[in-house]
Write a protein that holds these residues in place. Structure first.
Motif, short mmCIF file in Angstrom:
data_model
loop_
_atom_site.label_atom_id
_atom_site.label_comp_id
_atom_site.label_asym_id
_atom_site.label_seq_id
_atom_site.Cartn_x
_atom_site.Cartn_y
_atom_site.Cartn_z
N GLY A 1 0.84 -1.18 0.00
CA GLY A 1 0.00 0.00 0.00
C GLY A 1 0.87 1.23 0.00
O GLY A 1 2.09 1.16 0.15
N PHE A 2 0.25 2.36 -0.16
CA PHE A 2 0.96 3.62 -0.22
C PHE A 2 1.55 3.94 1.15
O PHE A 2 1.10 3.41 2.18
CB PHE A 2 -0.01 4.73 -0.65
N MET A 3 2.57 4.81 1.17
CA MET A 3 3.13 5.22 2.46
C MET A 3 2.02 5.81 3.31
O MET A 3 1.16 6.54 2.82
CB MET A 3 4.28 6.21 2.27
N GLY A 4 2.00 5.42 4.59
CA GLY A 4 0.96 5.88 5.49
C GLY A 4 -0.25 4.98 5.57
O GLY A 4 -1.18 5.24 6.32
N SER A 5 -0.24 3.89 4.80
CA SER A 5 -1.40 2.99 4.80
C SER A 5 -1.42 2.05 6.02
O SER A 5 -2.45 1.42 6.27
CB SER A 5 -1.46 2.17 3.51
N GLY A 6 -0.32 1.96 6.74
CA GLY A 6 -0.29 1.15 7.96
C GLY A 6 0.46 -0.16 7.84
O GLY A 6 0.34 -1.02 8.71
N THR B 1 -7.06 10.28 3.82
CA THR B 1 -6.56 9.54 4.98
C THR B 1 -5.04 9.50 4.97
O THR B 1 -4.39 9.72 6.00
CB THR B 1 -7.12 8.10 4.98
N LEU B 2 -4.45 9.25 3.81
CA LEU B 2 -2.99 9.19 3.70
C LEU B 2 -2.36 10.54 4.04
O LEU B 2 -1.36 10.59 4.78
CB LEU B 2 -2.58 8.75 2.30
N GLN B 3 -2.94 11.61 3.53
CA GLN B 3 -2.41 12.95 3.83
C GLN B 3 -2.45 13.22 5.33
O GLN B 3 -1.49 13.76 5.89
CB GLN B 3 -3.19 14.01 3.06
N ALA B 4 -3.54 12.85 5.98
CA ALA B 4 -3.66 13.07 7.42
C ALA B 4 -2.62 12.24 8.19
O ALA B 4 -1.99 12.74 9.13
CB ALA B 4 -5.07 12.71 7.89
N ASP C 1 -9.91 -1.99 2.84
CA ASP C 1 -10.05 -0.55 2.94
C ASP C 1 -9.77 -0.17 4.39
O ASP C 1 -10.51 -0.56 5.30
CB ASP C 1 -11.45 -0.12 2.52
N THR C 2 -8.72 0.60 4.61
CA THR C 2 -8.27 0.89 5.98
C THR C 2 -8.76 2.22 6.54
O THR C 2 -8.48 2.53 7.69
CB THR C 2 -6.72 0.90 6.03
N ASP C 3 -9.49 3.00 5.73
CA ASP C 3 -9.85 4.35 6.17
C ASP C 3 -10.53 4.39 7.54
O ASP C 3 -10.21 5.24 8.36
CB ASP C 3 -10.77 5.02 5.14
#
Length: 165
Positions: free
Chosen positions: A7-12, A108-111, A147-149
Motif C-alpha cells: 500500500g501507499f506510504m501511510g497505509s499502515g 486519509t494518507l495525507q492526514a 479498505d483501511t480508512d
C-alpha cells in the motif's frame, strides 16, 4: 506462507505488520529496514546520494532475497510504498506471497503523513499523482484488498486473521 502487506506510504503496513506477526507468532520483516541494513545507511541517505533508481535496484534484491529466505515458513513482510513499481515485483508478489493491499484514500494518507516528511523521501508534493500511478499496480499484485480508512491497526490485523488466513 509469506504475507506481504502493500500500500501507499501511510497505509499502515509496518504498524499492522508488527501487530499481525505478534498475533501469529512469526517474524516481521520491514523491507525498508532490510534495504537500509544491507546498504549501511538510511533510506533518505540512499535517495539523496544515489537517487530513486538506485534505491529501486536495492529494493528488488531485498525483495527477492526476503521471498527466498521465507519461502518455506510463515512471516509478515511490510513492503515499501513503491515496491510495486520495481520491474517484476507485481508478478513476484502475486506468485510467491499472500499479498494484501492496505488501501487508504488520499485524504486519509495525507492526514497520516502530516509531519512525517523528514523520514520519507517521497512524502512531499505529488502524492495524488503517485497514488494514482501506483494504485493499479497495488491492485494487480493483491490477492486481497482491505479498505483501511475507518479501521484501526488492530482492527485491520483482526480482519486479516479472521477473513484472510
Amino acid at each position: 506462507m509469506l504475507i506481504a502487506l502493500e500500500g501507499f506510504m501511510g497505509s499502515g503496513k509496518t504498524t499492522v505488520g508488527r501487530i499481525l506477526s505478534d498475533a501469529l507468532g512469526c517474524p516481521f520483516i520491514d523491507l525498508d529496514e532490510v534495504i537500509a541494513r544491507k546498504a549501511g545507511r538510511s533510506i533518505p541517505a540512499i535517495f539523496e546520494a544515489d537517487g530513486e533508481a538506485a534505491f529501486r535496484r536495492l529494493e528488488k534484491k531485498a525483495l527477492e532475497g526476503t521471498i527466498s529466505k521465507y519461502a518455506e515458513s510463515t512471516a509478515v513482510l511490510a513492503l515499501g510504498g513503491g515496491t510495486v513499481t520495481v520491474p517484476g515485483a507485481v508478478k513476484l508478489l502475486q506468485e510467491k506471497t499472500l499479498c494484501i493491499y492496505l488501501k487508504a484514500s488520499l485524504e486519509t494518507l495525507q492526514a497520516r503523513l502530516e509531519g512525517q516528511k523528514a523520514g520519507r523521501p517521497l512524502a512531499g508534493e505529488g502524492l495524488e499523482e503517485r497514488l494514482a500511478t501506483r494504485e493499479p499496480l497495488y491492485e494487480a499484485a493483491a490477492h486481497i484488498t482491505i479498505d483501511t480508512d475507518a479501521l484501526s491497526p488492530d482492527q485491520i490485523a483482526d480482519e486479516i486473521i479472521i477473513d484472510c488466513l
